[in-house]
Design a protein around this motif. Structure first.
Motif, short mmCIF file in Angstrom:
data_model
loop_
_atom_site.label_atom_id
_atom_site.label_comp_id
_atom_site.label_asym_id
_atom_site.label_seq_id
_atom_site.Cartn_x
_atom_site.Cartn_y
_atom_site.Cartn_z
N GLN A 15 0.90 -1.18 -0.29
CA GLN A 15 -0.07 0.09 -0.15
C GLN A 15 0.79 1.12 0.09
N ALA A 16 2.32 1.21 0.04
CA ALA A 16 3.12 2.11 0.07
C ALA A 16 3.56 2.81 -1.22
N ASP A 17 4.18 4.13 -1.06
CA ASP A 17 4.77 4.78 -2.13
C ASP A 17 6.04 4.58 -2.01
N LEU A 22 9.63 5.98 3.72
CA LEU A 22 9.99 5.84 4.99
C LEU A 22 8.37 6.56 5.53
N GLY A 23 7.98 7.69 5.16
CA GLY A 23 6.81 8.28 5.53
C GLY A 23 5.36 7.56 4.96
N SER A 24 5.52 6.89 3.87
CA SER A 24 4.28 6.34 3.56
C SER A 24 4.17 4.95 4.18
N LEU A 25 5.31 4.35 4.48
CA LEU A 25 5.17 2.97 5.26
C LEU A 25 4.56 3.46 6.68
N GLN A 26 4.97 4.47 7.15
CA GLN A 26 4.89 4.74 8.62
C GLN A 26 3.31 4.97 8.62
N ALA A 27 2.65 5.49 7.86
CA ALA A 27 1.33 6.12 7.73
C ALA A 27 0.37 4.56 7.28
N VAL A 28 0.92 3.82 6.64
CA VAL A 28 0.04 2.58 6.46
C VAL A 28 0.23 1.84 7.81
N LEU A 29 1.40 1.64 8.45
CA LEU A 29 1.61 0.75 9.45
C LEU A 29 0.69 1.52 10.52
#
Length: 405
Positions: free
Chosen positions: A253-255, A263-270
């Motif tokens: 689901q990440a960019d 890093l920012g995208s993974l953090q938001a999805v997590l």
């Protein structure tokens, strides 16, 4: 022979008329005339694009369909779904779309394509071949069609071949729902004489798809083959590796175009996934009664996390309800901590122990030896000859369908 010639002429006229009425909206290449079998292919990650030539026999699926077309040129037509085939921009050749978005795009294009084929060629049977990300899109399509909820009826589907399917069931047989079956069921309305000579005997694979979205195929059971090489992480991930699957769902689901964005995208999805997991645990696994609280999980923590990480599900709208329930839980515990805290600690400790057990394979070096060459196994279906039975199947389907007319 005369009746066949008349039928072919009528089919050709129907296709031409439908194309003329569709005008520029006709995106599926059909013709001349309507074939006995039309095969739709969906390539894997990095092997397609929205503007890809729908008739170019490239990639893994092209290695299967090109020989089919050569063997039965008068009976078979084929085309490929053009879509992003992306993994957040991290895979060469793929688009910038996150994997989950890319799969949805492929499925949308697939639905439109088969609908158009079915309308333009009423007597034509349809087959599907998908690899990796493309297999996941076709798998969902086949499940919906088999349940009577797809864009066309199950009687129009001759066969579905999935290779390296991320939604493969744990230790699933070659024909899901039919353990031990090696010969596909015949296409609807045919004798199955040619198909009866086909055997799909690829060695069984342990583990299951890394997307953990295994599903049944309803009315298509026996006509869907799910082929996986043991050690291919996409379809043969370790059983006790829940965190690996959770990580894959989050990455999907990440960019991932560059490290900072990733890093920012993974953090938001997590963060969103953990919030969803907390919501489902609070609402479903804590039981509150007069002066008492128990943690009695309906699903394990691993399953709750997998459920929350799956982009196909979301409970964000229920978080307000969960907050109210959590306040009730904490107030009840605060009123009687001496009795309730030790009990809850024991219950939660057991749940944590189960979470550790559900990830035991991650700490087992022997398990990871199976994946030392997982990239070669994932990309080696053509080189290893595992596409040959799929080629024979599609050709046999075409002959059976033509012979039934």
């Amino acid at each position: 022979m005369r009746r066949r010639s008349v039928a072919a002429a009528v089919a050709a006229a129907t296709a031409v008329a439908a194309m003329a009425s569709a005008g520029s909206a006709a995106s599926v290449p059909i013709g001349p005339g309507c074939p006995a079998l039309y095969v739709v292919g969906v390539q894997g990650t990095g092997q397609s694009s929205p503007g890809a030539d729908p008739l170019a026999d490239t990639g893994m699926v092209g290695a299967l369909l090109a020989p089919v077309l050569a063997a039965a040129p008068d009976l078979v037509q084929r085309s490929y779904i053009g879509y992003s085939a992306g993994f957040g921009g991290a895979v060469p050749g793929g688009g910038a779309a996150p994997y989950a978005v890319s799969v949805i795009e492929a499925r949308r294009q697939l639905d439109a394509a088969v609908t158009q084929i079915a309308e333009m060629c009423p007597a034509t049977m349809i087959a599907g071949v998908g690899y990796s990300q493309g297999a996941q899109a076709i798998s969902g399509f086949a499940a919906d069609v088999g349940a009577g909820a797809g864009p066309i009826g199950p009687d129009r589907i001759a066969g579905i071949a999935l290779y390296s399917n991320p939604d493969r069931a744990p230790a699933g047989p070659t024909f899901p729902g039919r353990p031990g079956q090696i010969t596909p069921d015949p296409a609807p309305g045919t004798s199955g004489g040619a198909v009866s000579g086909v055997q799909i005997t690829n060695p069984p694979a342990s583990g299951g798809g890394i997307a953990d979205g295994h599903i049944g195929y309803g009315a298509l059971t026996g006509r869907v083959a799910d082929i996986c090489t043991d050690g291919d992480l996409a379809c043969s991930a370790p059983d006790a590796a829940a965190l690996l699957r959770i990580g894959a769902e989050i990455a999907a689901q990440a960019d991932l175009r560059d490290p900072v964005t990733a890093l920012g995208s993974l953090q938001a999805v997590l963060s969103g996934a953990l919030g969803d997991a907390w919501t489902t645990v609070v609402l479903n696994d804590f039981h509150v009664s007069a002066g008492n609280v128990d943690y009695v999980p309906q699903l394990s923590l691993a399953d709750r996390l997998l459920e929350a990480a799956d982009p196909r599900s979301s409970v964000a709208g229920e978080r307000g309800v969960a907050e109210g329930r959590w306040n009730e839980i904490t107030a009840t515990v605060a009123a009687n901590p001496i009795a309730l805290l030790p009990k809850l600690a024991g219950q939660l400790s057991a749940a944590w122990g189960q979470l550790v057990a559900d990830n035991a394979d991650l700490a087992n070096p022997g398990v990871w030896l199976r994946y030392a060459d997982t990239v070669a196994r994932h990309t080696g279906y053509a080189a290893s000859g595992q596409l040959n039975s799929g080629i024979a199947w599609m050709v046999a389907l075409a002959h059976d369908i033509a012979g039934s007319r």
